[in-house]
Design a protein around this motif. Structure first.
Motif, mmCIF file in Angstrom:
data_model
loop_
_atom_site.group_PDB
_atom_site.id
_atom_site.type_symbol
_atom_site.label_atom_id
_atom_site.label_comp_id
_atom_site.label_asym_id
_atom_site.label_seq_id
_atom_site.Cartn_x
_atom_site.Cartn_y
_atom_site.Cartn_z
ATOM 1 N N LYS A 65 0.947 11.858 2.980
ATOM 2 C CA LYS A 65 0.191 10.818 2.274
ATOM 3 C C LYS A 65 0.412 9.448 2.905
ATOM 4 O O LYS A 65 -0.519 8.648 2.978
ATOM 5 C CB LYS A 65 0.545 10.798 0.787
ATOM 6 C CG LYS A 65 -0.065 11.971 0.051
ATOM 7 C CD LYS A 65 0.029 11.830 -1.440
ATOM 8 C CE LYS A 65 -0.729 12.968 -2.115
ATOM 9 N NZ LYS A 65 -0.746 12.837 -3.556
ATOM 10 N N GLU A 101 0.834 -1.208 0.000
ATOM 11 C CA GLU A 101 0.000 0.000 0.000
ATOM 12 C C GLU A 101 0.867 1.256 0.000
ATOM 13 O O GLU A 101 0.548 2.243 -0.664
ATOM 14 C CB GLU A 101 -0.953 -0.006 1.202
ATOM 15 C CG GLU A 101 -1.896 1.168 1.228
ATOM 16 C CD GLU A 101 -2.852 1.239 0.044
ATOM 17 O OE1 GLU A 101 -3.231 2.363 -0.327
ATOM 18 O OE2 GLU A 101 -3.209 0.183 -0.514
ATOM 19 N N LYS A 132 3.514 5.882 -5.652
ATOM 20 C CA LYS A 132 3.346 5.986 -7.102
ATOM 21 C C LYS A 132 2.296 7.024 -7.498
ATOM 22 O O LYS A 132 2.080 7.266 -8.677
ATOM 23 C CB LYS A 132 3.006 4.621 -7.694
ATOM 24 C CG LYS A 132 4.198 3.680 -7.700
ATOM 25 C CD LYS A 132 3.858 2.368 -8.374
ATOM 26 C CE LYS A 132 5.100 1.523 -8.534
ATOM 27 N NZ LYS A 132 4.867 0.374 -9.414
ATOM 28 N N THR A 133 1.650 7.654 -6.497
ATOM 29 C CA THR A 133 0.688 8.722 -6.799
ATOM 30 C C THR A 133 1.311 10.103 -6.607
ATOM 31 O O THR A 133 0.651 11.112 -6.824
ATOM 32 C CB THR A 133 -0.568 8.629 -5.897
ATOM 33 O OG1 THR A 133 -0.207 8.931 -4.549
ATOM 34 C CG2 THR A 133 -1.226 7.265 -5.988
ATOM 35 N N ILE A 134 2.578 10.142 -6.193
ATOM 36 C CA ILE A 134 3.264 11.399 -5.927
ATOM 37 C C ILE A 134 4.249 11.663 -7.063
ATOM 38 O O ILE A 134 5.105 10.826 -7.345
ATOM 39 C CB ILE A 134 3.994 11.346 -4.568
ATOM 40 C CG1 ILE A 134 3.001 11.005 -3.451
ATOM 41 C CG2 ILE A 134 4.712 12.665 -4.292
ATOM 42 C CD1 ILE A 134 3.654 10.657 -2.126
ATOM 43 N N TYR A 135 4.116 12.816 -7.679
ATOM 44 C CA TYR A 135 4.921 13.131 -8.862
ATOM 45 C C TYR A 135 5.900 14.259 -8.597
ATOM 46 O O TYR A 135 5.591 15.203 -7.874
ATOM 47 C CB TYR A 135 4.014 13.516 -10.039
ATOM 48 C CG TYR A 135 3.320 12.320 -10.635
ATOM 49 C CD1 TYR A 135 3.796 11.733 -11.800
ATOM 50 C CD2 TYR A 135 2.217 11.761 -10.014
ATOM 51 C CE1 TYR A 135 3.173 10.616 -12.346
ATOM 52 C CE2 TYR A 135 1.589 10.640 -10.546
ATOM 53 C CZ TYR A 135 2.073 10.081 -11.710
ATOM 54 O OH TYR A 135 1.462 8.971 -12.231
ATOM 55 N N ARG A 146 2.083 1.735 -3.508
ATOM 56 C CA ARG A 146 0.993 2.264 -4.344
ATOM 57 C C ARG A 146 0.802 3.762 -4.092
ATOM 58 O O ARG A 146 0.589 4.534 -5.026
ATOM 59 C CB ARG A 146 -0.313 1.514 -4.063
ATOM 60 C CG ARG A 146 -0.450 0.210 -4.825
ATOM 61 C CD ARG A 146 -1.868 -0.317 -4.794
ATOM 62 N NE ARG A 146 -2.321 -0.694 -3.470
ATOM 63 C CZ ARG A 146 -2.104 -1.879 -2.886
ATOM 64 N NH1 ARG A 146 -1.430 -2.802 -3.544
ATOM 65 N NH2 ARG A 146 -2.560 -2.125 -1.691
ATOM 66 N N THR A 147 0.905 4.164 -2.842
ATOM 67 C CA THR A 147 0.753 5.584 -2.507
ATOM 68 C C THR A 147 1.912 6.400 -3.065
ATOM 69 O O THR A 147 1.708 7.484 -3.613
ATOM 70 C CB THR A 147 0.649 5.758 -0.979
ATOM 71 O OG1 THR A 147 -0.499 5.035 -0.526
ATOM 72 C CG2 THR A 147 0.513 7.220 -0.588
ATOM 73 N N ASP A 188 6.199 9.459 -11.503
ATOM 74 C CA ASP A 188 6.066 9.392 -10.051
ATOM 75 C C ASP A 188 7.426 9.165 -9.382
ATOM 76 O O ASP A 188 8.361 8.667 -10.002
ATOM 77 C CB ASP A 188 5.046 8.325 -9.639
ATOM 78 C CG ASP A 188 5.520 6.912 -9.897
ATOM 79 O OD1 ASP A 188 6.364 6.422 -9.116
ATOM 80 O OD2 ASP A 188 5.054 6.287 -10.867
#
Length: 107
Positions: free
Chosen positions: A71, A13, A19-22, A16-17, A29
């Motif tokens: 996050k 998890e 990979k949402t931060i760019y 996955r999180t 990401d």
């Protein structure tokens, strides 16, 4: 045994999180960009992330680590989160995943 499964699921998890931060300068990401060096989760579900930035003068040097920390703290099961920035080793394009290189037209 259940604790190990929970830790593994929590680790998935967290990735996955991440990979949402760019990175705002590069449309990839931070995980695929290779900025995350290590993710550690202890038995109390406290998370420590060792990461770097593309350069010491990165314009998001203050905000990006805070975004990561916030996050990760929001993930169910995480009791605490800490982000440590390091420049050893310094980030290079070689740390990028094949997916990131392909997305940026480097392959």
């Amino acid at each position: 045994m259940e604790q190990e499964i929970d830790t593994a699921q929590l680790g998935e998890e967290i990735v996955r999180t991440l990979k949402t931060i760019y990175d705002p300068e590069i449309p990839v990401d931070i995980y695929e960009l290779g900025l995350v060096y290590d993710v550690m989760v202890n038995t109390d579900n406290e998370v420590k992330i060792l990461m770097t930035l593309t350069s010491p003068n990165c314009p998001v040097a203050e905000s990006l680590p805070l975004e990561v920390e916030e996050k990760i703290k929001k993930i169910d099961g995480v009791s605490a989160a800490e982000v440590e920035i390091t420049f050893d080793p310094p980030w290079t394009r070689d740390l990028m995943s094949e997916e990131a290189k392909l997305e940026l037209g480097m392959l």
